[in-house]
Design a protein around this motif. Structure first.
Motif, mmCIF file in Angstrom:
data_model
loop_
_atom_site.group_PDB
_atom_site.id
_atom_site.type_symbol
_atom_site.label_atom_id
_atom_site.label_comp_id
_atom_site.label_asym_id
_atom_site.label_seq_id
_atom_site.Cartn_x
_atom_site.Cartn_y
_atom_site.Cartn_z
ATOM 1 N N GLN A 1 -6.100 -3.650 3.960
ATOM 2 C CA GLN A 1 -6.112 -2.190 3.843
ATOM 3 C C GLN A 1 -4.712 -1.642 3.855
ATOM 4 O O GLN A 1 -3.830 -2.083 4.467
ATOM 5 N N TYR B 1 4.200 0.491 2.201
ATOM 6 C CA TYR B 1 3.714 0.098 3.517
ATOM 7 C C TYR B 1 2.910 -1.187 3.421
ATOM 8 O O TYR B 1 2.352 -1.530 2.388
ATOM 9 N N GLN C 1 0.592 5.690 4.175
ATOM 10 C CA GLN C 1 1.575 5.591 5.244
ATOM 11 C C GLN C 1 0.997 4.913 6.478
ATOM 12 O O GLN C 1 -0.058 5.273 6.978
ATOM 13 N N LYS C 2 1.729 3.897 6.952
ATOM 14 C CA LYS C 2 1.360 3.149 8.156
ATOM 15 C C LYS C 2 2.613 2.928 8.986
ATOM 16 O O LYS C 2 3.702 3.339 8.613
ATOM 17 N N ASP C 3 2.461 2.235 10.114
ATOM 18 C CA ASP C 3 3.596 1.982 11.002
ATOM 19 C C ASP C 3 4.563 0.945 10.441
ATOM 20 O O ASP C 3 5.748 0.999 10.721
ATOM 21 N N GLN C 4 4.060 -0.014 9.680
ATOM 22 C CA GLN C 4 4.902 -1.115 9.222
ATOM 23 C C GLN C 4 5.179 -1.020 7.731
ATOM 24 O O GLN C 4 4.273 -0.794 6.930
ATOM 25 N N SER D 1 0.854 -1.179 0.000
ATOM 26 C CA SER D 1 0.000 0.000 0.000
ATOM 27 C C SER D 1 0.895 1.235 0.000
ATOM 28 O O SER D 1 1.985 1.208 0.552
#
Length: 97
Positions: free
Chosen positions: A97, A91, A62-65, A59
Motif C-alpha cells: 500500500q 513514498y 504521503q507516508k512517514d517513510q 507510492s
C-alpha cells in the motif's frame, strides 16, 4: 388448478425474492472497501538533476517513510515531470500500500 397454484405459489415466490434482495443489499453494504493504492514508478536522480532510467516501485500517497532503492536505505526515488526532471520525492509502499 391454475388459480390455486397462483394463489399459493405467487406469495411464496414474492417473499423469497424479497428476502434474497434484503440479503444482497446487506452483503453489499459489508463489502470491504478497495484499497486506494497509488502505485507509481519512482526514478533515481542523476548528478545533473534529470531522472535515470532505473525504476523503483513507490507510492505518491504521503507516508512517514520515503521510497528508497533498498527499503530503508539507499537513494531516494522521485517522480519525474515532462522534462525528465526528478522533482517530487515519492513514498514507500508498505505491505503493498
Amino acid at each position: 388448478m391454475k388459480t390455486l397454484v397462483l394463489k399459493n405459489v405467487l406469495p411464496a415466490a414474492i417473499v423469497a425474492l424479497a428476502v434474497s434482495g434484503a440479503f444482497a443489499t446487506t452483503s453489499m453494504q459489508r463489502a470491504p472497501e478497495k484499497s486506494t493504492v497509488a502505485f507509481k514508478w519512482g526514478y533515481l536522480p542523476n548528478a545533473n538533476g534529470t531522472c535515470s532510467t532505473t525504476q523503483v516501485s513507490c507510492s505518491d500517497i504521503q507516508k512517514d517513510q520515503l521510497c528508497r532503492v533498498g527499503d530503508t536505505s539507499g537513494a531516494i526515488a522521485y517522480d519525474r515531470d515532462s522534462q525528465n526532471n526528478c522533482v517530487q520525492p515519492l513514498y514507500r509502499l508498505i505491505n503493498g500500500q
